[in-house]
Design a protein around this motif. Structure first.
Motif, PDB file in Angstrom:
ATOM      1  N   ALA A   8     -18.467  -7.343  19.220  1.00  0.00           N
ATOM      2  CA  ALA A   8     -19.859  -7.535  18.811  1.00  0.00           C
ATOM      3  C   ALA A   8     -20.758  -6.464  19.420  1.00  0.00           C
ATOM      4  CB  ALA A   8     -20.339  -8.924  19.194  1.00  0.00           C
ATOM      5  N   GLU A   9     -20.550  -6.140  20.691  1.00  0.00           N
ATOM      6  CA  GLU A   9     -21.325  -5.075  21.316  1.00  0.00           C
ATOM      7  C   GLU A   9     -21.037  -3.734  20.643  1.00  0.00           C
ATOM      8  OE1 GLU A   9     -20.748  -4.893  25.504  1.00  0.00           O
ATOM      9  OE2 GLU A   9     -21.578  -6.898  25.892  1.00  0.00           O
ATOM     10  N   ALA A  12     -22.769  -3.729  17.207  1.00  0.00           N
ATOM     11  CA  ALA A  12     -24.224  -3.597  17.305  1.00  0.00           C
ATOM     12  C   ALA A  12     -24.620  -2.150  17.565  1.00  0.00           C
ATOM     13  CB  ALA A  12     -24.755  -4.509  18.410  1.00  0.00           C
ATOM     14  N   ARG A  16     -26.871   0.036  14.706  1.00  0.00           N
ATOM     15  CA  ARG A  16     -28.187   0.584  15.063  1.00  0.00           C
ATOM     16  C   ARG A  16     -28.293   2.084  14.802  1.00  0.00           C
ATOM     17  NH1 ARG A  16     -27.819  -3.242  20.264  1.00  0.00           N
ATOM     18  NH2 ARG A  16     -28.701  -5.140  19.298  1.00  0.00           N
ATOM     19  N   ALA A  93     -29.066  -5.012  13.863  1.00  0.00           N
ATOM     20  CA  ALA A  93     -27.918  -5.769  14.377  1.00  0.00           C
ATOM     21  C   ALA A  93     -28.348  -7.090  15.004  1.00  0.00           C
ATOM     22  CB  ALA A  93     -27.127  -4.933  15.381  1.00  0.00           C
ATOM     23  N   GLU A  94     -29.254  -7.774  14.339  1.00  0.00           N
ATOM     24  CA  GLU A  94     -29.711  -9.064  14.854  1.00  0.00           C
ATOM     25  C   GLU A  94     -28.625 -10.127  14.684  1.00  0.00           C
ATOM     26  OE1 GLU A  94     -33.519 -10.374  13.499  1.00  0.00           O
ATOM     27  OE2 GLU A  94     -34.317  -8.323  13.411  1.00  0.00           O
ATOM     28  N   ILE A  95     -28.556 -11.015  15.669  1.00  0.00           N
ATOM     29  CA  ILE A  95     -27.597 -12.120  15.640  1.00  0.00           C
ATOM     30  C   ILE A  95     -28.365 -13.422  15.504  1.00  0.00           C
ATOM     31  CG2 ILE A  95     -25.804 -13.361  16.906  1.00  0.00           C
ATOM     32  CD1 ILE A  95     -25.164 -10.714  18.330  1.00  0.00           C
ATOM     33  N   MET A 100     -23.928 -11.732  12.747  1.00  0.00           N
ATOM     34  CA  MET A 100     -24.614 -10.456  12.929  1.00  0.00           C
ATOM     35  C   MET A 100     -24.954  -9.864  11.570  1.00  0.00           C
ATOM     36  SD  MET A 100     -23.482  -6.966  14.987  1.00  0.00           S
ATOM     37  CE  MET A 100     -23.348  -7.852  16.548  1.00  0.00           C
ATOM     38  N   GLY A 102     -26.561  -6.618   9.308  1.00  0.00           N
ATOM     39  CA  GLY A 102     -26.799  -5.186   9.348  1.00  0.00           C
ATOM     40  C   GLY A 102     -25.970  -4.432   8.342  1.00  0.00           C
ATOM     41  N   ALA A 105     -22.011  -3.864   8.558  1.00  0.00           N
ATOM     42  CA  ALA A 105     -21.369  -4.917   9.357  1.00  0.00           C
ATOM     43  C   ALA A 105     -19.968  -5.205   8.857  1.00  0.00           C
ATOM     44  CB  ALA A 105     -22.219  -6.183   9.330  1.00  0.00           C
TER      45      ALA A 105
END
Length: 397
Positions: A8-9, A12, A16, A93-95, A100, A102, A105
């Motif tokens: 996930a990191e 993201a 971005r 990349a909002e959760i 998530m 974007g 994704a």
């Protein structure tokens, strides 16, 4: 040094980066920062061709002894479209509620993020795969596909790189993770048919030859009968007319020409060359059999232009690659994946000339859509599948 073990990191960080084809957008820089701590040597060649944008690509290699595994993919994405239509900003990349959002994704920054996380977990647990691993990542898959994977493969091969297998991380699953592995792709052939008529006044049709009549006749010959009934591993060959145009702005003028573009997705009954011959034969026969209108003696005049570089049909037979991935998917999800050749083309059409290739990634339901998104649980599941696959392919677990 912190390893990029959290998919996930990783995702993201990639989302971005607004890497809309052909822009690099920072995505390859972010990916390089993830790979260097894992022992990868990273190069970022830029390729150019007349009439196309320059494209930056990434080649990363981690050395070892034994068979060489390639992971391939792309960090470029399609445009977000109307950003106001998105529930969450396309590059934020909002959760929300474990999902998530974007652009990219699913297609396919998510697959890259999971493979990097899988490698990082493997490195953290065992020191890393004992054999060489390469990542070939392009910024041109969603564009003309000229200065991307095809050039990157040629460049790496000239440097002496040889690969034993490739996993391409495109979104392959229709409904849930574990549904489908792509083991081949249909070919794709495109052309433009132009019928030549005689321009004239719409009130005096006997003085003209309306090319639209001829075009309808010839298109009917292309649309039926079916080219084939399909084969054991492939769907039936299918031709679709994708545009029709006469370039006419007046309502009282019979046009001088009419054209139609078409695309054929074909199975292993055909090669691009044999399919071109069949289409020519159908058009020749139809042009002689029926005329522009009753009473005319001349056959329908037409030109046929083929688009360069058709995609050729292929099917992967490598039992180690397919079997290892299938068992890894089933061990994690409990689902035995279907081996499929459905869907469109991908960069696998280039990779198959260098080594066996299969495709497996996320669920593709939201790719290219507004609010493209992926559940965090799917990222974790895919990472575990990839981690297990890496270990099993190198015979380490």
């Amino acid at each position: 040094m912190k390893l990029p073990t959290d998919p996930a990191e990783n995702l993201a960080a990639l989302i971005r980066c607004p890497s809309v084809t052909p822009a690099e957008g920072g995505a390859l820089t972010a990916l390089e920062a993830m790979l260097v701590p894992l022992g990868f040597t990273v190069e970022r060649p830029v390729f150019s061709a007349d009439g196309t944008p320059d494209i930056e690509n990434l080649h990363a290699r981690r050395s070892g002894e034994g068979p060489h595994l390639m992971f391939a993919g792309h960090t470029d994405v399609v445009p977000a479209g109307d950003e106001a239509a998105w529930t969450h900003a396309p590059f934020a990349a909002e959760i929300v509620d474990g999902v998530m959002y974007g652009r990219g994704a699913v297609d396919m920054k998510g697959g890259i993020a999971c493979f990097v996380a899988a490698l990082a977990r493997h490195v953290g647990a065992t020191g890393g795969p004992r054999g060489p691993v390469s990542l070939l990542i392009t910024g041109d898959e969603e564009g003309p596909a000229i200065n991307g994977t095809v050039r990157l493969l040629e460049w790496a091969a000239r440097k002496g790189e040889r690969w034993d297998a490739c996993l391409l991380g495109e979104p392959t699953n229709p409904d849930r993770l574990g549904d489908m592995i792509k083991v081949g792709r249909r070919g794709s052939l495109s052309g433009t048919l132009t019928v030549l008529g005689r321009q004239g006044h719409a009130a005096y049709p006997h003085l003209a030859d309306n090319p639209v009549r001829g075009l309808m006749t010839l298109l009917d010959a292309l649309l039926g009968p079916p080219f084939d009934a399909g084969t054991e591993r492939f769907q039936p060959t299918n031709l679709e007319v994708t545009s029709v145009d006469v370039g006419n702005t007046a309502t009282n003028v019979i046009p001088a020409r009419a054209s139609a573009a078409f695309n054929v997705r074909f199975n292993d009954t055909w090669s691009a060359e044999s399919l071109q011959a069949e289409i020519h034969n159908r058009l020749d026969a139809a042009s002689r059999r029926r005329k522009y209108r009753k009473g005319r003696k001349e056959p329908i005049g037409f030109d046929l232009a083929w688009r360069d570089n058709p995609s050729h049909v292929f099917l992967t037979h490598d039992e180690k690659l397919i079997g290892t991935l299938s068992r890894s998917v089933e061990a994690v999800t409990g689902v035995r994946p279907v081996l499929s050749t459905s869907g469109g083309t991908s960069d696998a059409r280039f990779i198959k000339d260098y080594c066996p290739v299969v495709e497996f990634g996320l669920v593709g339901q939201t790719m290219h859509m507004v609010d493209e998104r992926v559940p965090l649980a799917d990222l974790e599941t895919l990472t575990e599948i990839y981690r297990r696959f890496i270990g099993n392919w190198f015979g380490e677990q």
